[in-house]
Scaffold this motif. Sequence first.
Motif, PDB file in Angstrom:
ATOM      1  N   LEU A 121      25.501  36.986  40.310  1.00  0.00           N
ATOM      2  CA  LEU A 121      26.944  36.823  40.564  1.00  0.00           C
ATOM      3  C   LEU A 121      27.283  35.353  40.714  1.00  0.00           C
ATOM      4  O   LEU A 121      26.709  34.651  41.545  1.00  0.00           O
ATOM      5  N   ASN A 122      28.238  34.917  39.905  1.00  0.00           N
ATOM      6  CA  ASN A 122      28.694  33.533  39.978  1.00  0.00           C
ATOM      7  C   ASN A 122      30.202  33.562  40.197  1.00  0.00           C
ATOM      8  O   ASN A 122      30.978  33.097  39.370  1.00  0.00           O
ATOM      9  N   THR A 123      30.584  34.192  41.292  1.00  0.00           N
ATOM     10  CA  THR A 123      32.002  34.458  41.544  1.00  0.00           C
ATOM     11  C   THR A 123      32.364  34.209  43.001  1.00  0.00           C
ATOM     12  O   THR A 123      31.493  34.159  43.877  1.00  0.00           O
ATOM     13  N   VAL A 124      33.668  34.074  43.214  1.00  0.00           N
ATOM     14  CA  VAL A 124      34.182  33.962  44.575  1.00  0.00           C
ATOM     15  C   VAL A 124      34.604  35.337  45.100  1.00  0.00           C
ATOM     16  O   VAL A 124      34.286  35.726  46.219  1.00  0.00           O
ATOM     17  N   LYS A 125      35.312  36.093  44.248  1.00  0.00           N
ATOM     18  CA  LYS A 125      35.867  37.368  44.698  1.00  0.00           C
ATOM     19  C   LYS A 125      35.310  38.596  43.989  1.00  0.00           C
ATOM     20  O   LYS A 125      34.949  39.576  44.621  1.00  0.00           O
ATOM     21  N   ILE A 126      35.296  38.529  42.659  1.00  0.00           N
ATOM     22  CA  ILE A 126      34.944  39.725  41.890  1.00  0.00           C
ATOM     23  C   ILE A 126      33.470  40.082  42.098  1.00  0.00           C
ATOM     24  O   ILE A 126      32.586  39.267  41.875  1.00  0.00           O
ATOM     25  N   GLY A 127      33.232  41.305  42.553  1.00  0.00           N
ATOM     26  CA  GLY A 127      31.871  41.751  42.820  1.00  0.00           C
ATOM     27  C   GLY A 127      31.451  41.497  44.260  1.00  0.00           C
ATOM     28  O   GLY A 127      30.453  42.027  44.722  1.00  0.00           O
ATOM     29  N   ARG A 128      32.252  40.692  44.954  1.00  0.00           N
ATOM     30  CA  ARG A 128      31.920  40.377  46.352  1.00  0.00           C
ATOM     31  C   ARG A 128      32.426  41.451  47.310  1.00  0.00           C
ATOM     32  O   ARG A 128      32.002  41.508  48.458  1.00  0.00           O
ATOM     33  N   GLY A 129      33.353  42.270  46.853  1.00  0.00           N
ATOM     34  CA  GLY A 129      33.902  43.318  47.731  1.00  0.00           C
ATOM     35  C   GLY A 129      32.994  44.534  47.801  1.00  0.00           C
ATOM     36  O   GLY A 129      33.262  45.476  48.539  1.00  0.00           O
ATOM     37  N   ALA A 138      42.434  53.297  47.218  1.00  0.00           N
ATOM     38  CA  ALA A 138      43.377  54.035  48.075  1.00  0.00           C
ATOM     39  C   ALA A 138      42.827  54.138  49.495  1.00  0.00           C
ATOM     40  O   ALA A 138      43.578  54.195  50.465  1.00  0.00           O
ATOM     41  N   ALA A 139      41.498  54.167  49.610  1.00  0.00           N
ATOM     42  CA  ALA A 139      40.875  54.260  50.929  1.00  0.00           C
ATOM     43  C   ALA A 139      40.743  52.886  51.586  1.00  0.00           C
ATOM     44  O   ALA A 139      40.212  52.776  52.687  1.00  0.00           O
ATOM     45  N   GLY A 140      41.206  51.844  50.896  1.00  0.00           N
ATOM     46  CA  GLY A 140      41.276  50.530  51.540  1.00  0.00           C
ATOM     47  C   GLY A 140      40.125  49.582  51.261  1.00  0.00           C
ATOM     48  O   GLY A 140      39.914  48.639  52.026  1.00  0.00           O
ATOM     49  N   CYS A 141      39.386  49.786  50.183  1.00  0.00           N
ATOM     50  CA  CYS A 141      38.242  48.905  49.903  1.00  0.00           C
ATOM     51  C   CYS A 141      38.699  47.463  49.699  1.00  0.00           C
ATOM     52  O   CYS A 141      39.865  47.204  49.417  1.00  0.00           O
ATOM     53  N   ALA A 142      37.763  46.552  49.831  1.00  0.00           N
ATOM     54  CA  ALA A 142      38.076  45.128  49.708  1.00  0.00           C
ATOM     55  C   ALA A 142      38.421  44.769  48.264  1.00  0.00           C
ATOM     56  O   ALA A 142      37.936  45.398  47.322  1.00  0.00           O
ATOM     57  N   GLU A 143      39.244  43.748  48.123  1.00  0.00           N
ATOM     58  CA  GLU A 143      39.518  43.210  46.790  1.00  0.00           C
ATOM     59  C   GLU A 143      38.215  42.711  46.190  1.00  0.00           C
ATOM     60  O   GLU A 143      37.372  42.173  46.891  1.00  0.00           O
ATOM     61  N   GLY A 144      38.083  42.894  44.880  1.00  0.00           N
ATOM     62  CA  GLY A 144      36.875  42.441  44.207  1.00  0.00           C
ATOM     63  C   GLY A 144      35.799  43.499  44.135  1.00  0.00           C
ATOM     64  O   GLY A 144      34.753  43.286  43.526  1.00  0.00           O
ATOM     65  N   THR A 145      36.028  44.655  44.771  1.00  0.00           N
ATOM     66  CA  THR A 145      35.085  45.772  44.656  1.00  0.00           C
ATOM     67  C   THR A 145      34.951  46.158  43.179  1.00  0.00           C
ATOM     68  O   THR A 145      35.942  46.199  42.463  1.00  0.00           O
ATOM     69  N   ILE A 146      33.719  46.408  42.746  1.00  0.00           N
ATOM     70  CA  ILE A 146      33.547  46.858  41.364  1.00  0.00           C
ATOM     71  C   ILE A 146      32.794  48.180  41.320  1.00  0.00           C
ATOM     72  O   ILE A 146      32.039  48.508  42.240  1.00  0.00           O
ATOM     73  N   VAL A 147      33.065  48.952  40.286  1.00  0.00           N
ATOM     74  CA  VAL A 147      32.410  50.235  40.069  1.00  0.00           C
ATOM     75  C   VAL A 147      31.776  50.200  38.684  1.00  0.00           C
ATOM     76  O   VAL A 147      32.428  49.802  37.711  1.00  0.00           O
ATOM     77  N   VAL A 168      37.314  47.189  38.138  1.00  0.00           N
ATOM     78  CA  VAL A 168      37.452  46.137  39.140  1.00  0.00           C
ATOM     79  C   VAL A 168      38.733  46.389  39.945  1.00  0.00           C
ATOM     80  O   VAL A 168      39.784  46.648  39.359  1.00  0.00           O
ATOM     81  N   VAL A 169      38.613  46.325  41.262  1.00  0.00           N
ATOM     82  CA  VAL A 169      39.780  46.510  42.130  1.00  0.00           C
ATOM     83  C   VAL A 169      40.350  45.151  42.529  1.00  0.00           C
ATOM     84  O   VAL A 169      39.635  44.317  43.092  1.00  0.00           O
ATOM     85  N   LEU A 170      41.612  44.946  42.214  1.00  0.00           N
ATOM     86  CA  LEU A 170      42.301  43.723  42.642  1.00  0.00           C
ATOM     87  C   LEU A 170      43.486  44.087  43.531  1.00  0.00           C
ATOM     88  O   LEU A 170      44.059  45.169  43.410  1.00  0.00           O
ATOM     89  N   ARG A 171      43.825  43.189  44.412  1.00  0.00           N
ATOM     90  CA  ARG A 171      45.030  43.349  45.238  1.00  0.00           C
ATOM     91  C   ARG A 171      45.869  42.087  45.070  1.00  0.00           C
ATOM     92  O   ARG A 171      45.983  41.272  45.988  1.00  0.00           O
ATOM     93  N   ALA A 219      32.261  36.545  36.012  1.00  0.00           N
ATOM     94  CA  ALA A 219      32.503  35.127  36.298  1.00  0.00           C
ATOM     95  C   ALA A 219      33.799  34.652  35.632  1.00  0.00           C
ATOM     96  O   ALA A 219      34.622  33.962  36.246  1.00  0.00           O
ATOM     97  N   GLU A 220      34.001  35.054  34.365  1.00  0.00           N
ATOM     98  CA  GLU A 220      35.216  34.635  33.656  1.00  0.00           C
ATOM     99  C   GLU A 220      36.457  35.242  34.300  1.00  0.00           C
ATOM    100  O   GLU A 220      37.489  34.591  34.440  1.00  0.00           O
ATOM    101  N   LEU A 221      36.348  36.514  34.669  1.00  0.00           N
ATOM    102  CA  LEU A 221      37.487  37.192  35.292  1.00  0.00           C
ATOM    103  C   LEU A 221      37.814  36.559  36.638  1.00  0.00           C
ATOM    104  O   LEU A 221      38.975  36.340  36.987  1.00  0.00           O
ATOM    105  N   ASP A 222      36.783  36.258  37.385  1.00  0.00           N
ATOM    106  CA  ASP A 222      36.954  35.633  38.693  1.00  0.00           C
ATOM    107  C   ASP A 222      37.711  34.311  38.559  1.00  0.00           C
ATOM    108  O   ASP A 222      38.662  34.040  39.296  1.00  0.00           O
ATOM    109  N   LYS A 223      37.285  33.516  37.592  1.00  0.00           N
ATOM    110  CA  LYS A 223      37.845  32.183  37.405  1.00  0.00           C
ATOM    111  C   LYS A 223      39.311  32.259  36.995  1.00  0.00           C
ATOM    112  O   LYS A 223      40.171  31.599  37.588  1.00  0.00           O
TER     113      LYS A 223
END
Lengths: 324, 324
Positions: free
Chosen positions: B72-80, B100-109, B137-140, B248-252
């Motif tokens: 992982l070379n990201t700040v947010k994406i994948g960090r949730g 919907a259950a309130g997961c953190a931004e950047g959560t990935i499935v 990817v979950v974003l808020r 990484a690209e999405l995060d940036k």
Amino acid sequence: MRDKILELLKSNESYLSGEDISRRMDVSRTAIWKHIQALKQEGYDIESHPRLGYRLRQIPDRLLPEEIRPRLNTVKIGRGGIHYFSEVASTNNEAKKLAAAGCAEGTIVLAEAQNGGRGRLSRGWFSPFARGIWLSVVLRPPFSPQEAPKCTMMAAVAVNRAIRRVAGIESGIKWPNDILCGGKKLVGILTEMSAEMDAINHIVIGIGMNVNIAPEDFPPDLAPIATSLAAEAGKPVSRLELLAAVLAELDKIYQHATAYGFGEVLQRWRQESVTLGQEVTVLGVSKQFSGLAVDIDEDGALLVKTPDGIEKVLAGDVSIRPKQ
Amino acid sequence: MRDKILELLKSNESYLSGEDISRRMDVSRTAIWKHIQALKQEGYDIESHPRLGYRLRQIPDRLLPEEIRPRLNTVKIGRGGIHYFSEVASTNNEAKKLAAAGCAEGTIVLAEAQNGGRGRLSRGWFSPFARGIWLSVVLRPPFSPQEAPKCTMMAAVAVNRAIRRVAGIESGIKWPNDILCGGKKLVGILTEMSAEMDAINHIVIGIGMNVNIAPEDFPPDLAPIATSLAAEAGKPVSRLELLAAVLAELDKIYQHATAYGFGEVLQRWRQESVTLGQEVTVLGVSKQFSGLAVDIDEDGALLVKTPDGIEKVLAGDVSIRPKQ
């Protein structure tokens, strides 16, 4: 059995003896007595007279599905299922869960009280027990996500007409989603959607109506800005009758919008608006400005005339400055 | 213990004797042997030599969270949080539930396979086991719902850059949400949102990437219109490396859009588009027309020049007519 006894009581204005009921239903008087006790527990006000028998004085002041169904005057709304809670966190949250799980269009969710009622932008919504209508409606409209804000306007004109019809008070619509009376809030509408970029999965329209809340029962921070139908009408308002009117009006205008578009909604919205013609201050995320609210456009955006020209307002809060 | 053994194997290119591992970790050789067997079960290709000991030949071709995290070379994406499924109905559905259950931004499935993979407008998405990247990817985001379509474009430019970088092929973006190579589909993007009328609750960006699917393995109806990175590159592509590049690209670009708006996204989208400059046929819900795709506007809408003037396309399918 219970339902039949209730029906019998409802169809008789005078007393019905236990013997009479027992004969008609072909069960023992003891069985009848037990069902009557259960109905009383549920809130039905049933008078028991030692010689004359039983008489239904009043149905409970509850939004029970079995009391709503016979009052439904709709094609879709309320026909998808009625989910009733004595207390729930938020009817919108329940409706969103039902919608995500595939419930039928027109499903409604009602609660006597909400302990996590929500207004727009994560604000709270005061939802005391049996004193309001805390309602959510699931729609699966064929509209594009860009048209979703007009669903809020559609709900506003439906609710406003129902209020005027049932309570006979002079309410008006504040852009985009409140109904006011004398400048104070009667109703809030919170529309939420689940959508792809070019199709709506579902919309949940949450409608919070202050019905029989006494002015002194509002929390101190709400008291100066909120009111109720009973307070404005000077007498209690039947929540069941009002709910039936809201569902019927919403059903009618939704069918119309689906078939012919939002022209009628926007026209009625303009007529019943308290925002148009007023000096307003727009509090946006990044900027704030004032001007004259002159119209809404075909997307439902508010058009505000400022010294720099016409500003189009889609999102953000609008506070209406009182006239000098 | 298992993780430490794996780390030890990874940090050694040559053999490590069981005795050596056992001494370094201070556990019995039998315990070591058991963990090695478990790792082999998970798909780690570990050579066991009777005299020399153990050697990690290859990590499994799986998108395991423990293999993703160090890449992982990201700040947010994948960090949730990284939610990994061997098989699931739809990663977007799982992500929507988590959101919907309130997961953190950047959560990935992630799933190795989807048995109910979805494309736009309830179409299916072919998602065979371990042959693609099926990612949500979950974003808020702080954007308004009207800006949501631009999140799809943001994902498209991120994915396209990752593909070019990792697989070195000439891919391009088709409006609004596909990535093509040689006119065939490499990637589909399905963005879904939950929103109030003036605020996004969350956005789920679903990205389906055909990575190592052999042309003959596509179902007959897809074979003429779909391709894979491996087919275009002429060799297998590391899914882990590609996934890390996408994240990484999405995060940036997401950080950039949040801070400075979508100008950069739209600019890159224009440069990498295969739609602009083409004759296109627009298949809308109610109408169909053809013209020259000349540009996108600041909302991300496609501008199509027809004999009657410029048509603005927000929703609906666009089919690109091949040049004569």
